[in-house]
Design a protein around this motif. Structure first.
Motif, PDB file in Angstrom:
ATOM      1  N   ALA A   4       0.839  -1.208   0.000  1.00  0.00           N
ATOM      2  CA  ALA A   4       0.000   0.000   0.000  1.00  0.00           C
ATOM      3  C   ALA A   4       0.870   1.253   0.000  1.00  0.00           C
ATOM      4  O   ALA A   4       2.014   1.242   0.452  1.00  0.00           O
ATOM      5  CB  ALA A   4      -0.920  -0.001   1.210  1.00  0.00           C
ATOM      6  N   ARG A   5       0.292   2.335  -0.477  1.00  0.00           N
ATOM      7  CA  ARG A   5       1.030   3.601  -0.547  1.00  0.00           C
ATOM      8  C   ARG A   5       1.177   4.237   0.831  1.00  0.00           C
ATOM      9  O   ARG A   5       0.408   3.946   1.763  1.00  0.00           O
ATOM     10  CB  ARG A   5       0.322   4.563  -1.491  1.00  0.00           C
ATOM     11  N   ALA A   6       2.149   5.121   0.938  1.00  0.00           N
ATOM     12  CA  ALA A   6       2.263   5.958   2.136  1.00  0.00           C
ATOM     13  C   ALA A   6       1.271   7.107   1.980  1.00  0.00           C
ATOM     14  O   ALA A   6       0.958   7.529   0.866  1.00  0.00           O
ATOM     15  CB  ALA A   6       3.677   6.499   2.267  1.00  0.00           C
ATOM     16  N   LEU A   7       0.757   7.604   3.083  1.00  0.00           N
ATOM     17  CA  LEU A   7      -0.130   8.764   3.041  1.00  0.00           C
ATOM     18  C   LEU A   7       0.696  10.008   2.706  1.00  0.00           C
ATOM     19  O   LEU A   7       1.868  10.102   3.084  1.00  0.00           O
ATOM     20  CB  LEU A   7      -0.840   8.950   4.382  1.00  0.00           C
ATOM     21  N   SER A   8       0.080  10.956   2.038  1.00  0.00           N
ATOM     22  CA  SER A   8       0.756  12.228   1.761  1.00  0.00           C
ATOM     23  C   SER A   8       0.922  12.984   3.083  1.00  0.00           C
ATOM     24  O   SER A   8       0.265  12.669   4.082  1.00  0.00           O
ATOM     25  CB  SER A   8      -0.070  13.065   0.779  1.00  0.00           C
ATOM     26  N   ASP A   9       1.766  14.000   3.058  1.00  0.00           N
ATOM     27  CA  ASP A   9       1.955  14.809   4.267  1.00  0.00           C
ATOM     28  C   ASP A   9       0.640  15.452   4.700  1.00  0.00           C
ATOM     29  O   ASP A   9       0.320  15.488   5.889  1.00  0.00           O
ATOM     30  CB  ASP A   9       3.020  15.891   4.041  1.00  0.00           C
ATOM     31  N   ALA A  10      -0.132  15.943   3.738  1.00  0.00           N
ATOM     32  CA  ALA A  10      -1.409  16.590   4.059  1.00  0.00           C
ATOM     33  C   ALA A  10      -2.387  15.583   4.670  1.00  0.00           C
ATOM     34  O   ALA A  10      -3.070  15.897   5.659  1.00  0.00           O
ATOM     35  CB  ALA A  10      -2.012  17.226   2.812  1.00  0.00           C
ATOM     36  N   GLU A  11      -2.460  14.381   4.102  1.00  0.00           N
ATOM     37  CA  GLU A  11      -3.353  13.347   4.641  1.00  0.00           C
ATOM     38  C   GLU A  11      -2.922  12.938   6.039  1.00  0.00           C
ATOM     39  O   GLU A  11      -3.754  12.751   6.927  1.00  0.00           O
ATOM     40  CB  GLU A  11      -3.334  12.111   3.733  1.00  0.00           C
ATOM     41  N   THR A  12      -1.616  12.822   6.229  1.00  0.00           N
ATOM     42  CA  THR A  12      -1.086  12.418   7.535  1.00  0.00           C
ATOM     43  C   THR A  12      -1.429  13.454   8.600  1.00  0.00           C
ATOM     44  O   THR A  12      -1.879  13.113   9.692  1.00  0.00           O
ATOM     45  CB  THR A  12       0.448  12.221   7.452  1.00  0.00           C
ATOM     46  N   LYS A  13      -1.234  14.724   8.274  1.00  0.00           N
ATOM     47  CA  LYS A  13      -1.530  15.793   9.237  1.00  0.00           C
ATOM     48  C   LYS A  13      -3.025  15.842   9.572  1.00  0.00           C
ATOM     49  O   LYS A  13      -3.404  16.010  10.727  1.00  0.00           O
ATOM     50  CB  LYS A  13      -1.038  17.137   8.703  1.00  0.00           C
ATOM     51  N   LYS A  14      -3.874  15.685   8.553  1.00  0.00           N
ATOM     52  CA  LYS A  14      -5.320  15.693   8.770  1.00  0.00           C
ATOM     53  C   LYS A  14      -5.731  14.506   9.653  1.00  0.00           C
ATOM     54  O   LYS A  14      -6.563  14.643  10.554  1.00  0.00           O
ATOM     55  CB  LYS A  14      -6.036  15.634   7.417  1.00  0.00           C
ATOM     56  N   PHE A  15      -5.147  13.340   9.396  1.00  0.00           N
ATOM     57  CA  PHE A  15      -5.409  12.122  10.165  1.00  0.00           C
ATOM     58  C   PHE A  15      -4.987  12.331  11.623  1.00  0.00           C
ATOM     59  O   PHE A  15      -5.736  12.018  12.556  1.00  0.00           O
ATOM     60  CB  PHE A  15      -4.625  10.980   9.524  1.00  0.00           C
ATOM     61  N   LEU A  16      -3.812  12.905  11.827  1.00  0.00           N
ATOM     62  CA  LEU A  16      -3.316  13.172  13.178  1.00  0.00           C
ATOM     63  C   LEU A  16      -4.231  14.148  13.904  1.00  0.00           C
ATOM     64  O   LEU A  16      -4.620  13.909  15.055  1.00  0.00           O
ATOM     65  CB  LEU A  16      -1.883  13.708  13.126  1.00  0.00           C
ATOM     66  N   GLN A  17      -4.627  15.214  13.251  1.00  0.00           N
ATOM     67  CA  GLN A  17      -5.519  16.203  13.878  1.00  0.00           C
ATOM     68  C   GLN A  17      -6.857  15.588  14.250  1.00  0.00           C
ATOM     69  O   GLN A  17      -7.431  15.924  15.285  1.00  0.00           O
ATOM     70  CB  GLN A  17      -5.725  17.391  12.939  1.00  0.00           C
ATOM     71  N   ALA A  18      -7.347  14.672  13.421  1.00  0.00           N
ATOM     72  CA  ALA A  18      -8.634  14.028  13.692  1.00  0.00           C
ATOM     73  C   ALA A  18      -8.581  13.160  14.946  1.00  0.00           C
ATOM     74  O   ALA A  18      -9.558  13.057  15.680  1.00  0.00           O
ATOM     75  CB  ALA A  18      -9.056  13.180  12.495  1.00  0.00           C
ATOM     76  N   GLY A  19      -7.436  12.554  15.202  1.00  0.00           N
ATOM     77  CA  GLY A  19      -7.331  11.640  16.334  1.00  0.00           C
ATOM     78  C   GLY A  19      -6.737  12.223  17.589  1.00  0.00           C
ATOM     79  O   GLY A  19      -6.946  11.706  18.683  1.00  0.00           O
ATOM     80  N   ASP A  20      -5.984  13.300  17.470  1.00  0.00           N
ATOM     81  CA  ASP A  20      -5.252  13.882  18.596  1.00  0.00           C
ATOM     82  C   ASP A  20      -6.136  14.854  19.363  1.00  0.00           C
ATOM     83  O   ASP A  20      -6.029  16.063  19.213  1.00  0.00           O
ATOM     84  CB  ASP A  20      -3.992  14.579  18.068  1.00  0.00           C
ATOM     85  N   SER A  21      -7.016  14.313  20.199  1.00  0.00           N
ATOM     86  CA  SER A  21      -7.983  15.166  20.898  1.00  0.00           C
ATOM     87  C   SER A  21      -7.371  15.999  22.014  1.00  0.00           C
ATOM     88  O   SER A  21      -7.919  17.030  22.387  1.00  0.00           O
ATOM     89  CB  SER A  21      -9.139  14.321  21.442  1.00  0.00           C
ATOM     90  N   ASP A  22      -6.213  15.591  22.559  1.00  0.00           N
ATOM     91  CA  ASP A  22      -5.610  16.374  23.648  1.00  0.00           C
ATOM     92  C   ASP A  22      -4.487  17.296  23.170  1.00  0.00           C
ATOM     93  O   ASP A  22      -3.875  17.995  23.974  1.00  0.00           O
ATOM     94  CB  ASP A  22      -5.123  15.465  24.784  1.00  0.00           C
ATOM     95  N   GLY A  23      -4.205  17.299  21.866  1.00  0.00           N
ATOM     96  CA  GLY A  23      -3.253  18.249  21.302  1.00  0.00           C
ATOM     97  C   GLY A  23      -1.793  17.979  21.601  1.00  0.00           C
ATOM     98  O   GLY A  23      -0.958  18.875  21.471  1.00  0.00           O
ATOM     99  N   ASP A  24      -1.443  16.733  21.963  1.00  0.00           N
ATOM    100  CA  ASP A  24      -0.040  16.440  22.287  1.00  0.00           C
ATOM    101  C   ASP A  24       0.784  15.990  21.084  1.00  0.00           C
ATOM    102  O   ASP A  24       1.953  15.650  21.209  1.00  0.00           O
ATOM    103  CB  ASP A  24       0.067  15.413  23.420  1.00  0.00           C
TER     104      ASP A  24
END
Length: 109
Positions: free
Chosen positions: A75-95
């Motif tokens: 499978a492909r690696a996620l783009s930087d933009a996709e990775t950042k969006k994915f991280l923001q979606a899951g990182d509810s405490d902002g760490d």
């Protein structure tokens, strides 16, 4: 352990095909298509453990970039933009990383 062991191979194939093009990854759609959102809390914790490659008890940005490869080695690696969006979606405490509870919350909602 591989995530493929607890999921239906056809579901994995369909989920990966749906996000093959760069910019097309949507974690909610992916979790539903691959069948992870219908799994038990225990199965979601097992999935987290596989994705947490360095066993730090957190999924960091570099692990998210290679997220799809946990389902299929080719499978492909996620783009930087996709990775950042994915991280923001899951990182509810902002760490800057996703813990197991944050991951479970993201998979289920």
């Amino acid at each position: 352990m591989s995530l493929a062991a607890s999921l239906v191979p056809a579901d994995i194939t369909a989920a990966l095909a749906a996000c093959q093009a760069e910019g097309s990854f949507d974690h909610k759609v992916f979790f539903a298509k691959v069948g992870l959102s219908a799994k038990s809390a225990e199965d979601i914790k097992k999935a987290f453990a596989v994705i947490d490659q360095d066993k730090s008890d957190f999924i960091e940005e570099d692990e998210l970039k290679l997220f799809l490869q946990n389902f299929s080695a080719g499978a492909r690696a996620l783009s930087d933009a996709e990775t950042k969006k994915f991280l923001q979606a899951g990182d509810s405490d902002g760490d800057g990383k996703i813990g197991v509870d944050e991951f479970a919350q993201m998979v289920k909602h």
